[in-house]
Scaffold this active site. Structure first.
Site, PDB file in Angstrom:
ATOM      1  N   HIS A   1      22.769  56.348  46.342  1.00  0.00           N
ATOM      2  CA  HIS A   1      24.127  56.366  45.986  1.00  0.00           C
ATOM      3  C   HIS A   1      24.370  55.983  44.489  1.00  0.00           C
ATOM      4  O   HIS A   1      25.089  54.960  44.026  1.00  0.00           O
ATOM      5  CB  HIS A   1      24.608  54.958  46.956  1.00  0.00           C
ATOM      6  CG  HIS A   1      26.231  55.157  47.249  1.00  0.00           C
ATOM      7  ND1 HIS A   1      27.078  54.591  46.792  1.00  0.00           N
ATOM      8  CD2 HIS A   1      26.533  55.902  48.363  1.00  0.00           C
ATOM      9  CE1 HIS A   1      28.273  54.875  47.451  1.00  0.00           C
ATOM     10  NE2 HIS A   1      27.992  55.696  48.397  1.00  0.00           N
TER      11      HIS A   1
ATOM     12  N   TYR B   1      23.679  49.497  49.048  1.00  0.00           N
ATOM     13  CA  TYR B   1      24.346  50.433  49.538  1.00  0.00           C
ATOM     14  C   TYR B   1      23.744  50.743  51.122  1.00  0.00           C
ATOM     15  O   TYR B   1      22.511  50.854  51.229  1.00  0.00           O
ATOM     16  CB  TYR B   1      24.518  51.709  48.845  1.00  0.00           C
ATOM     17  CG  TYR B   1      25.124  52.853  49.772  1.00  0.00           C
ATOM     18  CD1 TYR B   1      26.701  52.834  50.066  1.00  0.00           C
ATOM     19  CD2 TYR B   1      24.085  53.597  50.417  1.00  0.00           C
ATOM     20  CE1 TYR B   1      27.106  53.831  51.125  1.00  0.00           C
ATOM     21  CE2 TYR B   1      24.790  54.909  51.235  1.00  0.00           C
ATOM     22  CZ  TYR B   1      26.147  54.841  51.722  1.00  0.00           C
ATOM     23  OH  TYR B   1      26.798  55.496  52.479  1.00  0.00           O
TER      24      TYR B   1
HETATM   25  C1  GCO Z   1      27.267  59.087  52.438  1.00  0.00           C
HETATM   26  C2  GCO Z   1      28.253  58.216  51.426  1.00  0.00           C
HETATM   27  C3  GCO Z   1      29.490  57.422  51.953  1.00  0.00           C
HETATM   28  C4  GCO Z   1      30.314  57.056  50.838  1.00  0.00           C
HETATM   29  C5  GCO Z   1      31.588  56.863  51.237  1.00  0.00           C
HETATM   30  C6  GCO Z   1      32.580  56.625  50.065  1.00  0.00           C
HETATM   31  O1  GCO Z   1      26.399  59.446  52.075  1.00  0.00           O
HETATM   32  O2  GCO Z   1      27.746  58.956  53.720  1.00  0.00           O
HETATM   33  O3  GCO Z   1      27.581  57.822  50.340  1.00  0.00           O
HETATM   34  O4  GCO Z   1      28.822  56.246  52.684  1.00  0.00           O
HETATM   35  O5  GCO Z   1      29.861  56.054  50.314  1.00  0.00           O
HETATM   36  O6  GCO Z   1      32.039  58.078  51.805  1.00  0.00           O
HETATM   37  O7  GCO Z   1      33.933  56.508  50.547  1.00  0.00           O
HETATM   38 MG    MG Z   2      26.148  59.487  49.981  1.00  0.00          MG
END
Ligand code: GCO
Ligand code: MG
Length: 412
Positions: free
Chosen positions: A218, A168
């Protein structure tokens, strides 16, 4: 006239506007009143299921709302919330947020005041934000973080790619060989939990102690590795560590608390108050990170912020690219008016987005700044919005699955 002698302004129409100026699917609700030119906008963006939100607004909230007195926001909220009987999931909460926030916009326009003024006025000059520095190597993350610090940002979220993994925040180079050769988004937690503490060791040495560093897990790792990671990161004094566990694993936070003082931010996936109230009440987290439209909108969020204030929990409302500028403005107005503001996430606005949404908050000195127009201060150029239809893709906006090496589905 209403019972209090005020002229009644009624809802004449409710419209859904779908647009993707930045390639990201956004949903905005427009509430039109029976007063010429008076309307409000609300964010209803659930980017993985936007058409379901649009259907909920069109088929259910619109007929429910038409004819009602725009001044009664809380009453509308209460009535609409229970009108589905089963309630408080992401689709219905986003739909409700669209109308709720539009009514706050209208209230501000009727009063001739920005919404933060309706809440008691500013607690700070502007809203400090954190931005995202991601890269495939420590050096790349450092370079991007440094560039943000030089631009005046004091808070930076740092994510590093893990070679061969679909991590992520940064994909990383290459792809890990998986048992299923068609699977390209592969992810395993071991390399990740070893790499992240080394990243922050590197960044603290390179950037010093003044910059505030953040990281988003995440919800991707087994809970016991989450406990391990929070402890391993303690020496680097993060501003916060985000979404260490999934909401389903809420009960693990107590274990982290007993073992280290890494500040914990949680909650972009929370939708129901039963999920987050105990976390705040038991002081198991330091920052509440809900996505305002996913919990039902501005009316809900301001109550949540007040509850957090009493429990010593600060706010860090979710502010990724999949929040419309109307939603970002709603975040900002609340952030301005509450004493227990912590930090605001911001995915920096692109030019196309600013053109579609005139009045989108300005960003400078590491902060988001209100423009002092009534309501949210953000408009929507509908003709331009129509020029950015939702992109075609196989998943229709859904989160593409990520799998472990052996084929097991991983949490996003
Ligand atoms: C963050 C988030 C986002 C999410 C996304 C899902 O902390 O900014 O984790 O990047 O993954 O909003 O649609
Ligand atoms: Mg997030």
């Amino acid at each position: 006239m209403s019972s209090d002698g005020m002229p009644v302004i009624r809802i004449r129409d409710v419209q859904v506007i779908l647009t993707a100026p930045n390639g990201i699917r956004l949903v905005v609700v427009k509430v039109i009143t029976d007063q010429p030119g008076l309307y409000g906008l609300g964010c209803a963006t659930f980017t993985q299921r936007p058409l379901a939100v649009a259907a909920a607004v069109e088929h259910y909230l619109k007929p429910f709302a038409i004819g009602r007195d725009v001044s009664r926001i809380e009453d509308f909220y209460q009535a609409a919330y229970v009108s589905s009987y089963w309630r408080s999931g992401p689709v219905l909460n986003n739909a409700l947020s669209g109308v709720d926030e539009a009514l706050w916009d209208i209230k501000g326009k009727v009063a001739g005041l920005p919404v933060y003024q309706l809440l008691g006025g500013k607690c700070r000059e502007a809203v400090p934000v954190y931005v995202h520095a991601s890269g495939d190597t420590f050096a790349e993350v450092e370079e991007r973080a440094r560039a943000y610090v030089e631009q005046g940002f004091r808070h930076v979220r740092c994510q590093v790619g893990i070679s061969g993994m679909s991590t992520y925040g940064s994909r990383g180079p290459g792809g890990m060989a998986a048992l299923d050769p068609t699977q390209t988004r592969t992810w395993e937690p071991t390399a990740y939990v070893h790499t992240v503490p080394r990243l922050f060791d590197h960044l603290r040495l390179a950037l010093g102690d003044d910059v505030e560093l953040l990281h988003d897990v995440h919800e991707r790792i087994p809970p016991i590795l989450g406990v391990w990671l929070a402890k391993a990161l303690e020496p680097y004094r993060l501003f916060f560590l985000e979404d260490l566990f999934a909401p389903e694993d809420n009960a693990y936070f107590a274990q982290v608390r007993q073992q280290c003082a890494t500040p914990l931010a949680m909650g972009e996936l929370y939708v129901n108050r039963a999920e987050y109230v105990p976390m705040i009440q038991q002081r198991l987290i330091d920052f509440i990170r809900v996505h305002i439209s996913d919990i039902g909108g501005f009316s809900m969020a301001r109550k949540l912020a007040a509850f957090c204030e009493f429990m010593g929990v600060r706010t860090a409302f979710h502010g990724p690219g999949d929040v419309s500028p109307v939603g970002h403005a709603a975040n900002m107005h609340l952030d301005l008016a509450i004493p227990n503001f912590g930090i605001q996430e911001l995915a920096l606005f692109r030019d196309e987005t600013r053109e579609v949404f005139p009045g989108t908050p300005e960003v400078h000195h590491g902060c988001m700044w209100p423009n002092n127009r009534p309501g949210w201060g953000v408009e929507l150029d509908e003709a331009l919005a129509a020029r950015y239809p939702f992109p075609e893709d196989r998943y229709n906006g859904a989160w593409p699955e990520v799998r472990a090496w052996d084929g097991t589905v991983i949490q996003p």
